[in-house]
Scaffold this motif. Structure first.
Motif, PDB file in Angstrom:
ATOM      1  N   THR A 105     -10.251 -10.994   6.431  1.00 59.76           N
ATOM      2  CA  THR A 105      -9.818  -9.632   6.590  1.00 59.76           C
ATOM      3  C   THR A 105     -10.297  -8.541   5.751  1.00 59.76           C
ATOM      4  N   MET A 149      -6.594   4.125   6.321  1.00 56.69           N
ATOM      5  CA  MET A 149      -6.809   2.434   6.197  1.00 56.69           C
ATOM      6  C   MET A 149      -6.973   1.715   7.459  1.00 56.69           C
ATOM      7  N   TYR A 175      -9.907  -4.507   4.712  1.00 60.76           N
ATOM      8  CA  TYR A 175      -9.252  -3.313   4.722  1.00 60.76           C
ATOM      9  C   TYR A 175     -10.173  -2.295   4.308  1.00 60.76           C
ATOM     10  N   GLN A 176     -10.316  -1.372   5.296  1.00 60.69           N
ATOM     11  CA  GLN A 176     -11.320  -0.226   5.137  1.00 60.69           C
ATOM     12  C   GLN A 176     -10.781   1.161   4.998  1.00 60.69           C
ATOM     13  N   PHE A 224       0.898  -1.117  -0.060  1.00 62.83           N
ATOM     14  CA  PHE A 224       0.084   0.184  -0.036  1.00 62.83           C
ATOM     15  C   PHE A 224       0.876   1.307  -0.106  1.00 62.83           C
ATOM     16  N   THR A 264      -9.009  -7.891  11.249  1.00 62.11           N
ATOM     17  CA  THR A 264      -8.892  -9.602  10.851  1.00 62.11           C
ATOM     18  C   THR A 264      -9.223 -10.651  11.978  1.00 62.11           C
ATOM     19  N   VAL A 297      -7.256  -1.931   9.337  1.00 68.47           N
ATOM     20  CA  VAL A 297      -7.366  -3.386   9.028  1.00 68.47           C
ATOM     21  C   VAL A 297      -7.843  -4.253  10.248  1.00 68.47           C
TER      22      VAL A 297
END
Length: 354
Positions: A347, A282, A349-350, A188, A286, A284
């Motif tokens: 998972t 971002m 990723y927002q 990223f 999980t 994360v």
């Protein structure tokens, strides 16, 4: 071909994207939500080819490193956004025992195994079908592939949520006892790929423990405190703030290349990254017990998208996973999968902006 979209659903489209050396047709899937967020996924290796998200001004940029063409993904590349398996990260000595039986897997990192071997899941053509909000990929890994026991049937689903999350769901079953550890290896850069290094990104990881490693980055079996050290991200720090510190774990990894031990079970926060320049954030989350922070320490002169050349630390990875070398560390959370069981992992990723 496309799946019709409702006001709540992401649209899904697919196009032919070229062929493998064996002549197999590869597809590229485009997922797009109502907010304009867009993800492009290919069924060659399950790569996240592109991920476009908005900044604080509403401007979109592609925040993952990668290539413009299938040909570049077919050639040697540093795992840019692929499905990583059958065993992500390292297995010491490229061997392990299950029920007293020793298994030897491909040694592709010196004497050790990394990321599934020479022809891991990143170098396989996955079957693909469009689903609501995304695409489901499936692949059956043969008994003995790269030395791993058991036929492993895997599905990986990528879906785009309406709150700007890229969700990845992993499932696997086996017909013999085996080990499995699946992740995605996206690099990223929240300023946009090709925009330079990520040293100014601010990172928070809500744990002060890592799995200690030796000089080959193989876990020793110890879980150690990093409280107050340059590896401690329990409060926000710029990635570049302490990366050059004379601190043994950073010297071993030539920067950050460490597995952080996450507390709790179920879905939990793994990390938050923010780019102050663009305002992109971002988050994360999980179900996995660990997350590997890797800061692109070995990138060098990689010809990427749009003529961009990626150099050292032009991207960072947050790879959600079980701990490295777990097959040889009985005290770590188990990675053994047996017939009748189902491996499941999620998972997300927002993305947001502030």
């Amino acid at each position: 071909m496309s799946i019709p979209s409702s006001p709540q659903a992401a649209s899904v489209e697919s196009v032919a994207w070229g062929k493998t050396a064996a002549g197999e047709e590869v597809k590229l899937f485009t997922l797009r939500n109502a907010n304009g967020m867009e993800a492009k996924i290919t069924n060659w290796g399950g790569y996240i080819v592109s991920l476009k998200v908005a900044d604080k001004k509403g401007q979109f940029a592609d925040v993952v490193l990668g290539f413009d063409s299938l040909e570049d993904y077919l050639a040697k590349n540093p795992f840019f956004g692929c499905i990583t398996g059958r065993y992500a990260n390292r297995i010491g000595g490229a061997k392990f025992k299950i029920d007293g039986v020793e298994h030897h897997v491909t040694a592709n990192s010196g004497k050790n195994h990394i990321h599934g071997g020479k022809l891991g899941f990143d170098k396989k053509l996955w079957n693909a079908k469009e689903i609501t909000d995304g695409v489901e990929l499936s692949y059956t890994s043969a008994d003995g592939e790269e030395g791993f026991p058991g036929e492993l049937k895997c599905t990986v689903s990528y879906t785009l949520t309406q709150d700007n999350g890229l969700r990845i769901d992993y499932k696997a079953t086996t017909n013999k006892p085996t080990v499995v550890n699946l992740t995605n290896h996206a690099y990223f850069n929240l300023s946009g790929e090709g925009s330079g290094d990520i040293l100014g990104h601010e990172l928070t990881i809500p744990t002060d423990q890592i799995t200690a490693t030796d000089d080959d980055l193989i876990t020793t079996g110890e879980i150690v405190s990093i409280k107050g050290t340059p590896l401690d991200f329990t409060t926000p720090h710029a990635i570049g703030e302490r990366i050059g510190a004379d601190y043994k774990p950073l010297v071993q990894g030539i920067g950050y290349d460490h597995n952080y031990v996450l507390a709790g079970s179920g879905m939990k926060l793994a990390a938050t990254a923010k780019d102050p320049a663009s305002g992109r954030v971002m988050t994360v989350r999980t179900t996995e017990p660990g997350v590997q922070l890797y800061t692109g320490n070995h990138l060098k002169e990689v010809n990427g998208k749009g003529g961009h050349v990626y150099q050292k630390r032009h991207g960072f990875c947050l790879e959600t996973q079980h701990y490295p070398d777990s097959p040889n560390k009985p005290a770590f959370p188990s990675v053994i999968l047996r017939p009748g069981e189902t491996f499941q992992s999620t998972t997300i990723y927002q993305f947001s902006a502030e």
